[in-house]
Design a protein around this motif. Structure first.
Motif, mmCIF file in Angstrom:
data_model
loop_
_atom_site.group_PDB
_atom_site.id
_atom_site.type_symbol
_atom_site.label_atom_id
_atom_site.label_comp_id
_atom_site.label_asym_id
_atom_site.label_seq_id
_atom_site.Cartn_x
_atom_site.Cartn_y
_atom_site.Cartn_z
ATOM 1 N N PRO A 43 0.832 -1.203 0.000
ATOM 2 C CA PRO A 43 0.000 0.000 0.000
ATOM 3 C C PRO A 43 0.868 1.256 0.000
ATOM 4 O O PRO A 43 1.982 1.261 0.531
ATOM 5 C CB PRO A 43 -0.793 -0.115 1.305
ATOM 6 N N THR A 44 0.354 2.291 -0.580
ATOM 7 C CA THR A 44 1.079 3.566 -0.597
ATOM 8 C C THR A 44 0.943 4.239 0.762
ATOM 9 O O THR A 44 0.067 3.881 1.568
ATOM 10 C CB THR A 44 0.510 4.505 -1.672
ATOM 11 N N TYR A 45 1.778 5.217 0.989
ATOM 12 C CA TYR A 45 1.701 5.995 2.232
ATOM 13 C C TYR A 45 0.315 6.619 2.368
ATOM 14 O O TYR A 45 -0.275 6.600 3.454
ATOM 15 C CB TYR A 45 2.791 7.069 2.236
ATOM 16 N N GLN A 46 -0.221 7.157 1.283
ATOM 17 C CA GLN A 46 -1.538 7.798 1.326
ATOM 18 C C GLN A 46 -2.632 6.795 1.692
ATOM 19 O O GLN A 46 -3.558 7.127 2.430
ATOM 20 C CB GLN A 46 -1.851 8.478 -0.016
ATOM 21 N N GLU A 47 -2.523 5.558 1.202
ATOM 22 C CA GLU A 47 -3.506 4.532 1.538
ATOM 23 C C GLU A 47 -3.424 4.148 3.017
ATOM 24 O O GLU A 47 -4.446 3.983 3.690
ATOM 25 C CB GLU A 47 -3.296 3.293 0.666
ATOM 26 N N VAL A 48 -2.212 4.034 3.531
ATOM 27 C CA VAL A 48 -2.023 3.713 4.946
ATOM 28 C C VAL A 48 -2.547 4.856 5.811
ATOM 29 O O VAL A 48 -3.225 4.639 6.820
ATOM 30 C CB VAL A 48 -0.542 3.407 5.249
ATOM 31 N N LEU A 49 -2.254 6.068 5.424
ATOM 32 C CA LEU A 49 -2.722 7.247 6.162
ATOM 33 C C LEU A 49 -4.248 7.317 6.165
ATOM 34 O O LEU A 49 -4.864 7.584 7.197
ATOM 35 C CB LEU A 49 -2.124 8.516 5.548
ATOM 36 N N LYS A 50 -4.854 7.034 5.017
ATOM 37 C CA LYS A 50 -6.320 7.045 4.918
ATOM 38 C C LYS A 50 -6.926 5.979 5.830
ATOM 39 O O LYS A 50 -7.920 6.217 6.503
ATOM 40 C CB LYS A 50 -6.732 6.820 3.465
ATOM 41 N N GLU A 51 -6.317 4.793 5.858
ATOM 42 C CA GLU A 51 -6.796 3.716 6.728
ATOM 43 C C GLU A 51 -6.701 4.128 8.200
ATOM 44 O O GLU A 51 -7.612 3.890 8.995
ATOM 45 C CB GLU A 51 -5.999 2.443 6.474
ATOM 46 N N TYR A 52 -5.573 4.758 8.574
ATOM 47 C CA TYR A 52 -5.411 5.217 9.957
ATOM 48 C C TYR A 52 -6.484 6.255 10.293
ATOM 49 O O TYR A 52 -7.116 6.189 11.347
ATOM 50 C CB TYR A 52 -4.017 5.805 10.183
ATOM 51 N N ASP A 53 -6.683 7.216 9.395
ATOM 52 C CA ASP A 53 -7.696 8.254 9.638
ATOM 53 C C ASP A 53 -9.079 7.650 9.809
ATOM 54 O O ASP A 53 -9.853 8.091 10.653
ATOM 55 C CB ASP A 53 -7.703 9.282 8.501
ATOM 56 N N SER A 54 -9.408 6.626 9.018
ATOM 57 C CA SER A 54 -10.729 6.001 9.153
ATOM 58 C C SER A 54 -10.854 5.258 10.484
ATOM 59 O O SER A 54 -11.933 5.183 11.066
ATOM 60 C CB SER A 54 -11.011 5.069 7.976
ATOM 61 N N THR A 55 -9.737 4.716 10.977
ATOM 62 C CA THR A 55 -9.742 4.030 12.277
ATOM 63 C C THR A 55 -10.120 5.004 13.392
ATOM 64 O O THR A 55 -10.810 4.642 14.336
ATOM 65 C CB THR A 55 -8.358 3.417 12.559
#
Length: 190
Positions: A43-55
């Protein structure tokens, strides 16, 4: 007798050929599996960041009852983000290594009722696990991924599992929160 010996030898050669075919087919499968695993995309950094934000916006709720030793235990659990500010140093920010990352702490509200008596009414925080953690997890770790494990019959405890991790990294540790049938809380590790 010679005929029997001849049949055994032929059968052995036949079995040997079948085994070689199976091995060759299995080798092919392994090679195909390796080829597939080489195509997996990280996953890209942006995808990981988006997942964290949704958490951060998700609330985990558990509302269940257990019948243990003839008594009903009511378990009410809520895990949520505090939306406070936890500054993660830039060395942990693999997507933007020159910038600090701002994260949030999480906590869990836990109530356990034994029969009609409340035996646990507490907020679970990461610092409860500090004796089990090392440097970076004590400073920057966050209480993630609660998992209700149910009743551990061997230990005689109601058990929750957490991951304490530095957000956006693979730095972390699995820990357990054990609740005795008398309400005593203990933190453990694998």
């Amino acid at each position: 007798m010679k005929y029997l010996l001849y049949c055994v030898i032929l059968l052995g050669l036949f079995q040997s050929n079948i085994s070689k075919e199976k091995v060759e087919r299995n080798k092919t499968k392994i090679e195909v599996n390796n080829a597939l695993s080489d195509t997996l995309v990280e996953p890209t950094y942006q995808e990981v960041l988006k997942e964290y934000d949704s958490t951060c916006s998700k609330v985990v709720r558990i509302d269940t009852n257990l019948r243990l030793e003839g008594t009903v235990y009511k378990i009410r659990f809520k895990h949520y983000c505090l939306f406070d500010t936890l500054i993660i140093p830039s060395k942990y920010n693999w997507g933007q290594p020159s910038k600090d990352f701002y994260a949030h702490n999480f906590v869990s509200k836990l109530i356990v009722v034994k029969g009609n008596d409340t035996i646990v009414d507490t907020i679970i925080r990461k610092d409860m696990f500090n004796p089990l953690l090392y440097g970076s997890l004590v400073k920057y770790g966050v209480l993630f991924d609660p998992n209700f494990m149910g009743y551990n019959n061997l230990e005689k405890v109601i058990q929750f599992q957490y991951s304490i991790s530095v957000p956006l990294t693979d730095v972390g540790k699995s820990v357990f929160l054990d609740i005795g049938l008398n309400g005593k809380i203990k933190t453990t590790e694998e």
